[in-house]
Structure formats: C-alpha cells, structure tokens
Design an enzyme around this catalytic site. Structure first.
Site, PDB file in Angstrom:
ATOM      1  CG  ASP A   1      43.246  41.897  41.547  1.00 22.71           C
ATOM      2  OD1 ASP A   1      44.062  40.960  41.572  1.00 22.71           O
ATOM      3  OD2 ASP A   1      43.101  42.658  40.575  1.00 22.71           O
TER       4      ASP A   1
ATOM      5  CD  GLU B   1      47.807  40.807  43.619  1.00 26.44           C
ATOM      6  OE1 GLU B   1      48.504  40.185  42.817  1.00 26.44           O
ATOM      7  OE2 GLU B   1      47.003  41.684  43.262  1.00 26.44           O
TER       8      GLU B   1
END
Ligand code: GLC
Length: 549
Positions: A215, A267
C-alpha cells in the site's frame, strides 16, 4: 498452457497471472452479520477456481478500528475478528493453494492505526519518548505551537497534521498523517520500523502467503526536514523519494529467501513512468499496478499511447507490465465507460454524471478482451466479472469512506465500488449473507442486481461472467497470450479508431472504438468476441480474438 501449479517451474508465475482482488468485507458473508469474512470467502472459492484466476489479492484483513476500511492497521500479525481468526486465515491459504490459486495479501507500511500499541505508547509517553520516534511527532509553528509543522495536505482532504492533547491536558505536539487522522505515518528513518516490517513479512511468508501488495509504496520515505511542497504539480516531499528503494531491496532479499515464488507488488500512483520503472528493477518489486491504463479514456489513440508507453517503460528493467481496469478506490469501469468523459481522475470522480450503462457494459466487455490480450499480468476487481456498476445513489448517511467527511462532503468517495457482491436470488442481500442473517449487508445493494448475480449469469452464455470465464480459459490455453514472448505487433492496416495487434504465434486482438462496424479479414477465424458480429463485421465498441493463419 500457462503454469497454474504452485510448485512446478516456470517460477515467474506473476509475469502473466490473472489476479483477482477480493475486497473481503464485500465478497461473501459467512456468519450473517452483514460483513464479508473469511468463512464466506472459503465457501466461495469454487467461484474463483471456475473463473480461472491464478491468484487472489486480499485487501487488509488485520485487526483494525476501520477508520479507513482496514488500511488503519492495529496489529499486523493477526486477523480482524469481524473477518475471522488467524487459524481460519491459515486454512484459507491452504485451501486456495489446493485449488491452484495463490494468495497475495495487503501490507500497509506507510502508516498504522492510532490504536496500534506503538501509537498508544507514543501518546502516553509524551514528547521525547522513544515511541514518538516511530512516527512523525513535531512541535507546531506559531507562538503557542497552534499551527501545523508544515502545510502538507492529507490525501483525504484537510491538513496532514493533527495536534494531540498531552497527558496533563494541554495542547501538545502534532503528528503526521497523509491519510485520515486515525492513520499516523510511520517514521522509516527509524531502524525499529524497518526491523518490525521485515519481521512482519517473515511472519506471513512463514504462513505460506505468496506475496504482498504494498500500500502507498511510494510514500514511506519523506524528504529530509519535511520541506513544503514546492509548487503545484512539482515533486512531492512525501512521495517517490530515492531512499525508498533501499527498503524494497531489503524486502526482495527476504522474499527471495523463500524460494523465488513470493512476490512484491507496488501500489504506485506516479506521474513519471521512468521513475515508476525504477521500482521494478530486478532487485526490487516484482510488479506494480498500471494505473495509467486504468485512468485512460476509452479512446483508441489514448489507449495505444498508454500501451506503448507501458511496454517501453517496463522493457529496460525486464519487468512484466500489469493491466488494471478497476479496484476498490476508483469508479467501476462499466460506469466510467458509459459517460461522456470516460477517463478517471481522483480530482473529479464525476459522481452522478449522466451514464449510458448499456454502452458502458458493452465497452467493458470489449475492454476485457483488450486487457487479457496484452502482454503481462492482469487484475480483476471483484464484481467486474458480473458487470457491476458504481452504485451512485447510496444514501449519504450510510457512506463509510472517510473521504466523504474529510473532503467536507464534496467528494462522495469510494463506497459505490465497494457494495457487497450479489451471488443469487431475486432480491437483496442476493445470497451475500446466509438466509438466517442477523443484519443487512453493510452497504445496500441495488434491487436491479438480480440480473447480475453469479447464479443468474452462470446459466447465460451471453453474460459478462460467461465472457470472463471464456477469456480466462483461452488466455491460459493460447501460447501467444499472457507473457507469451512479450511481443505485441501493432497491425499496420488498422483503420482509424481501431486497435489491432498480433500476439505471436497466432493470435490477433481487434478492438473497434470507432462509431462504424469494421470488416474482419475473411481468412481469420474468430476465437472469441465480446458481442455478436454483424455478419463478418465487428460492430462499434466490440473486440474479438482472431486466429491468424
Ligand atoms: C491505498 C489504498 C486505499 C487506502 C489508502 C491509504 O491507496 O488502496 O484504499 O485508503 O492507500 O491506506
């Protein structure tokens, strides 16, 4: 046939894997509390096996106060009780593997939760304590420290700093949070943070997960001295700092220590494709989401530009590209593609813009064949195989996404793509929850999803689900698809508004984005089409896979 077994070579399975994103709280509810869980996911594994996906990526499943749907992690080594237990998670990994499906979990290293013991200790310990060094605590500016340490803004809106009240009741230091105030940023200059995450990686690798989706992978390292953002559109002092690469090199060494099949997926929302590719150097991450493709308008020149730029950026580092149309943060593509402006931009989600849903659905079908024909890996966000659209008429009082509140009620946020999946039956909850459920789904489903349930579509050869199954089956069987030899040859003779390319040795993909039907060459047989042909012509917003002789 592409490799779908976890044990046999070739080991680089991620290079052309189809990875299905499970948004756990909306996938399937096993215990009837209206929230998806591991029990529900385990029951529905056969759906994923039949769909033909190679791996699952699960959004965060850790204990969390759910200020940001689990991206506020209170304990990285356990499972959120609403979702199940650690023992169930281990069982799930085992069962997925037995079904030939790998498991990638979400790792959230940029920030934790205000309920993480580290942060609780940091608050209790007061200024100068060791636990505050794990985060970004700073005195405020101004005579009484009443102004935040700098002007950084939270990605969810408002200032990126919150002031704490010290134990004696006085207003105290400020801490940094690039997202909601319940998500304090971790201080990656502190060796204790690095050591902790290396240990967390091993904790899950020891439990046999196949990798991590990282993330906010660009955000971990902040520029020295936390300088102001220089200019609109300029480089950000909290994104893509050079020091972040060293972290991924150390993680890569750990992942490689587990036999070479464990992957790191970033990401990365970065404006510069060369900077993006640096994360994919051979000793860093294995792959990253291709958001340029996701954001791209349904336009042949724009798409071709993104495809060429993607291939050009990945080639020098030898990484396989990925192709993504939707995820849990963006407007579902059936909806995007049915609007006048078909691109996606966080700055303007175009919530409520007029949408021609049949047109969007037609284009989504064509986009599937395009996506699955491109060289590299592909992502499928749960529900896109059912043709689900963005639910834009949720009552505002039911919205859960912190973006809605943090934006001062100007951005309706991401709830509309997170509505629980319809599995069967004629009315909500569409078998998302068991018949004896004690609560409705955590977000209400549209009544007209009865035609979109898995059961309704499984029986219909013209359904979106049938198209996904057929495309994934062919993708595995065709040697030219997936990674293939990595080659994509644009056809020189394609008409305006048409994307046509060959994947050697024998497959051609043609996508008609022009307003008129186009003729298909007579000597090529159609393997799969996203909509019925008009005689030997490919209608507008339709794609086909052809056998090239
Ligand atoms: C990522 C996630 C998003 C989350 C944010 C903060 O962008 O995809 O859902 O809100 O990070 O963790």
């Amino acid at each position: 046939m592409a490799d779908n077994s976890r044990t046999s070579p070739p080991a680089q399975w991620w290079r052309d894997a189809v990875i299905y994103q499970v948004y756990l709280r909306s996938f399937a509810d096993g215990n009837g509390d209206g929230v998806g869980d591991l029990a529900g996911l385990r029951q529905r594994l056969p759906h994923l096996a039949e769909l033909g996906v190679d791996a699952i990526w699960l959004n965060p499943w850790y204990p969390s106060p759910m200020a940001d749907a689990g991206y506020d992690v209170a304990d990285h080594r356990d499972i959120e009780p609403t979702f199940g237990t650690l023992a169930e998670a281990e069982k799930f990994v085992e069962e997925a593997h037995a079904a030939g499906i790998r498991v990638v979990i979400d790792l959230v290293p940029n920030h934790s939760s205000t309920e993480h013991t580290w942060f609780v200790d940091a608050l209790a310990g007061g200024p100068g304590c060791a636990a505050r060094e794990l985060f970004w605590f700073r005195p405020g500016r101004g005579p009484g420290g009443e102004l935040p340490p700098n002007g950084w803004q939270s990605r969810f809106g408002g200032p990126a700093w919150t002031r704490v009240t010290e134990r004696d009741g006085t207003p105290g230091e400020w801490y940094l949070h690039l997202y909601s105030p319940q998500q304090p940023d971790l201080n990656w200059t502190n060796p204790a943070v690095r050591a902790e995450f290396e240990d967390i990686l091993r904790f899950w690798l020891d439990r046999d997960v196949d990798g991590f989706r990282i993330d906010v992978a660009d955000g971990l390292v902040k520029a020295d001295g936390l300088p102001e953002v220089a200019a609109e559109g300029g480089p950000l002092p909290y994104s893509d700092q050079d020091g972040v690469h060293e972290i991924y090199r150390s993680w890569r060494r750990i992942a490689d220590g587990y036999g070479g099949r464990r992957v790191l997926v970033g990401e990365l929302w970065l404006p510069d494709s060369e900077r993006f590719a640096r994360y994919l150097r051979p000793d860093e991450l294995h792959s990253a989401f291709n958001f340029d493709f996701l954001c791209c308008a349904w336009d042949s020149a724009a798409l071709r530009g993104v495809i060429d730029a993607t291939l050009a950026a990945h080639a020098p580092v030898g990484a396989a590209p990925t192709w993504v149309l939707s995820n849990h943060d963006v407007t579902r593509h059936v909806t995007r593609y049915g609007r006048a402006d078909t691109s996606f931009d966080f700055g303007n989600r175009q919530h409520g813009a007029p949408t021609d849903r049949p047109l969007g659905t037609r284009r989504a079908r064509a986009a599937l064949l395009l996506t699955m024909a491109l060289p590299g890996g592909a992502y499928v966000y749960q529900g896109e195989e059912l043709g689900l659209w963005e639910v834009e008429d949720l009552p505002d009082e039911l919205r859960q996404d912190p973006v809605w509140v943090r934006s001062g009620h100007t951005d309706r946020g991401r709830d509309g793509c997170r509505v629980p999946v319809p599995w069967g039956g004629a009315e909500p909850p569409f078998e998302f929850s068991p018949a004896d459920a004690t609560a409705p789904p955590w977000l209400p489903q549209p009544a007209d999803w009865h035609a979109n349930t898995t059961s309704a579509q499984a029986a219909d050869p013209t359904s979106m689900l049938a198209l996904y199954r057929a495309a994934l089956r062919l993708r595995r069987a065709e040697p030219g698809l997936g990674d293939g030899d990595g080659e994509l040859r644009w056809s020189a003779s394609a008409a305006d508004g048409v994307l046509a390319f060959d994947r050697p040795p024998g497959l051609r993909c043609v996508v008609n984005l022009s307003p008129a039907p186009i003729p298909l060459p007579a000597n090529e047989s159609v393997l799969l089409a996203s909509a019925p042909l008009a005689g030997d012509r490919l209608p507008p917003d339709t794609a086909a896979w052809l056998r090239v002789r």
